[in-house]
Design an enzyme around this catalytic site. Structure first.
Site, mmCIF file in Angstrom:
data_model
loop_
_atom_site.group_PDB
_atom_site.id
_atom_site.type_symbol
_atom_site.label_atom_id
_atom_site.label_comp_id
_atom_site.label_asym_id
_atom_site.label_seq_id
_atom_site.Cartn_x
_atom_site.Cartn_y
_atom_site.Cartn_z
ATOM 1 N N ASP A 34 37.067 92.959 56.561
ATOM 2 C CA ASP A 34 37.684 93.531 55.363
ATOM 3 C C ASP A 34 38.253 94.971 55.894
ATOM 4 O O ASP A 34 39.137 95.425 55.274
ATOM 5 C CB ASP A 34 36.664 93.611 54.241
ATOM 6 N N ARG A 115 23.679 102.041 47.911
ATOM 7 C CA ARG A 115 24.889 102.214 47.408
ATOM 8 C C ARG A 115 25.049 103.606 46.959
ATOM 9 O O ARG A 115 25.990 104.419 47.093
ATOM 10 C CB ARG A 115 25.454 101.341 46.183
ATOM 11 N N ASP A 144 28.215 95.968 43.788
ATOM 12 C CA ASP A 144 28.363 97.090 44.396
ATOM 13 C C ASP A 144 29.658 97.791 44.104
ATOM 14 O O ASP A 144 29.441 99.336 44.182
ATOM 15 C CB ASP A 144 28.779 96.376 45.713
ATOM 16 N N SER A 201 28.246 86.553 53.377
ATOM 17 C CA SER A 201 28.263 87.897 53.127
ATOM 18 C C SER A 201 27.089 88.618 53.139
ATOM 19 O O SER A 201 26.112 88.315 52.456
ATOM 20 C CB SER A 201 29.055 87.963 51.672
HETATM 21 N N1 ARG Z 1 22.845 90.700 44.927
HETATM 22 C C1 ARG Z 1 22.370 91.914 45.508
HETATM 23 C C2 ARG Z 1 22.952 93.140 44.663
HETATM 24 O O1 ARG Z 1 23.739 92.978 43.903
HETATM 25 C C3 ARG Z 1 22.826 92.018 46.926
HETATM 26 C C4 ARG Z 1 24.045 92.414 47.176
HETATM 27 C C5 ARG Z 1 24.457 92.290 48.487
HETATM 28 N N2 ARG Z 1 25.889 92.919 48.740
HETATM 29 C C6 ARG Z 1 26.767 92.328 49.461
HETATM 30 N N3 ARG Z 1 27.880 92.866 49.725
HETATM 31 N N4 ARG Z 1 26.670 91.194 50.173
HETATM 32 O O2 ARG Z 1 22.275 94.050 44.818
#
Ligand code: ARG
Length: 425
Positions: A34, A115, A144, A201
């Protein structure tokens, strides 16, 4: 036709970039498909320069030199790699430990904690590199994007944001075609390379690892082995239990089996021990803040051990009233951080309370790890609100008087007894 152009779609938020004003972009670059496609796409669509930033939060097995080289090969003006493991451990994971932070009863928040730090570093680097815009690779369906954009909008109102994955309307196949067309290297399958299976992912750092997508979205599908890249499957873990001692000072782990370590290293070593014993697997149904429910597979061996030990020690040194109350604040803390509001003043208020309580959380917890479980086995603390002679079955005098119990019970149960009588007579 401008309506067809993904970069001139109507903007709904004040911090979204106006394509006319995008000249130099700070791209949060992971080296994956990406963000590699994005690097080239931004240069073409916005006719802008791109500076890349890659942040090391302790994701295992990354080759940062290779990531940097790839960015430069794809035409980045520059690519900075920052090792932020210590800052992440001290400023983000440490308060989470003090707050026993779990969202939804199982998710130790490693991504949610990472993040705001990544976005804060992006702001700092955008400013020093003279960028006007920050770009990230988050989709429009996840948490995110909220965490990153809320951070940028809070810390740097002068910077704008672009989130190409939300607007470029490319699926995985189109991205691969775009990459092929523009000479962007892709990791293809060892076979003939024509069919590239979508990967999970993944997001990971020293506090844990998450996997989403593929069969994980099918709730009736039990976990497949290839998803576990960090933690040994419990059934394959050693037949003998492994013991470890975690020593805490003022709410933070400071030594592992008697050896004093910095927090990041202590977390990494604890993760290794947990991982080989199959500890820290969580199969989680989660309420995202953007409305969706999602299933995640988490591997968080360090968090499973350290949070369990911390919470146990905290319970030992606090009173019943503190223990009842703190659990409510812990929950609020985890929700705020999950929801992308790291910079919200309420978190600071809560942290002040967490600090106050954790000033007493000093002592050593012995844990027993065995085939996927981590149990507390021994506890010791100079601050324990505990007296073995009072708790013992033998008759004890002094502070605790068994003969005072009936009077206590009579008054303690008074209102309940009265209500029962009124409702049942
Ligand atoms: N569900 C978790 C959260 O919202 C993990 C997210 C993982 N992010 C990713 N880009 N795969 O914090």
């Amino acid at each position: 036709m401008s309506t067809e152009n993904p970069i001139s779609a109507p903007r709904t938020a004040s911090y979204e970039a106006d394509p006319e004003h995008v000249q130099r972009v700070l791209l949060l670059y992971s080296g994956g498909l990406d963000t590699s496609v994005m690097l080239k796409w931004i240069r073409d669509q916005y006719d802008a320069e791109v500076v890349c930033l890659t942040v090391n939060l302790g994701q295992p097995g990354e080759d940062y030199e290779a990531i940097r080289a790839k960015a430069m090969h794809l035409g980045a003006l520059d690519c900075h790699v920052i090792d932020a493991r210590e800052e992440f451990a001290r400023e983000y994971v440490a308060p989470a430990i003090k707050a026993n932070a779990l969202y939804g009863g199982g998710y130790p928040l490693f991504t949610a904690l990472g993040r705001p730090l990544i976005a804060k570093l992006a702001v700092e680097h955008a400013r020093t590199a003279g960028c006007d815009t920050i770009a990230h690779g988050c989709t429009g369906k996840g948490n995110d994007q909220v965490r990153i954009e809320a951070t940028v909008a809070t810390l740097a109102p002068e910077l704008k944001v672009i989130a190409p994955v939300r607007s470029w309307r490319m699926g995985r196949e189109e991205e691969i075609a775009y990459a092929r067309e523009h000479g962007i290297p892709i990791k293809s399958h060892p076979g003939d390379g024509t069919e590239v299976q979508a990967p999970y992912s993944i997001d990971d750092n020293l506090w844990g690892r998450s996997s989403e997508g593929r069969w994980i979205e099918d709730l009736e599908h039990a976990p497949e082995d290839d998803v576990f890249q960090l933690v040994t499957r419990p059934e394959d873990a050693p037949e003998e239990p492994e013991l470890l001692q975690l020593s805490f000072e003022r709410g933070l782990p400071v030594a592992l089996d008697g050896e004093r370590l910095g927090l990041a290293e202590l977390i990494e070593r604890t993760a290794e021990i947990g991982a080989r014993n199959g500890v820290g697997i969580v199969d989680h149904i989660e309420d995202r803040i953007v409305g969706l429910k999602v299933r995640d597979i988490y591997e968080a061996p360090a968090a499973a051990i350290i949070l369990t030990a911390h919470q146990d020690l905290e319970r030992l040194v606090c009173t019943i009233h503190q223990n009842q109350f703190k659990a409510q604040l812990d929950r609020q803390w985890a929700y705020l951080v999950y929801a992308g509001l790291w910079w919200e003043p309420l978190r600071g208020d809560l942290d002040a309370y967490m600090e106050q309580v954790n000033a007493q959380v000093t002592g050593t917890i012995g844990m027993k790890l065995y085939k996927g479980t981590a149990r507390v086995a021994t506890r010791s603390s100079p601050n324990a609100v505990y007296d073995a002679s009072l708790a013992s079955f033998a008759e004890s005098g002094g502070l605790f008087s068994q003969s005072a119990s009936p009077g206590f019970i009579e008054l303690w149960s008074l209102q309940s007894r009265m209500a029962w009588r009124l409702r049942n007579e």
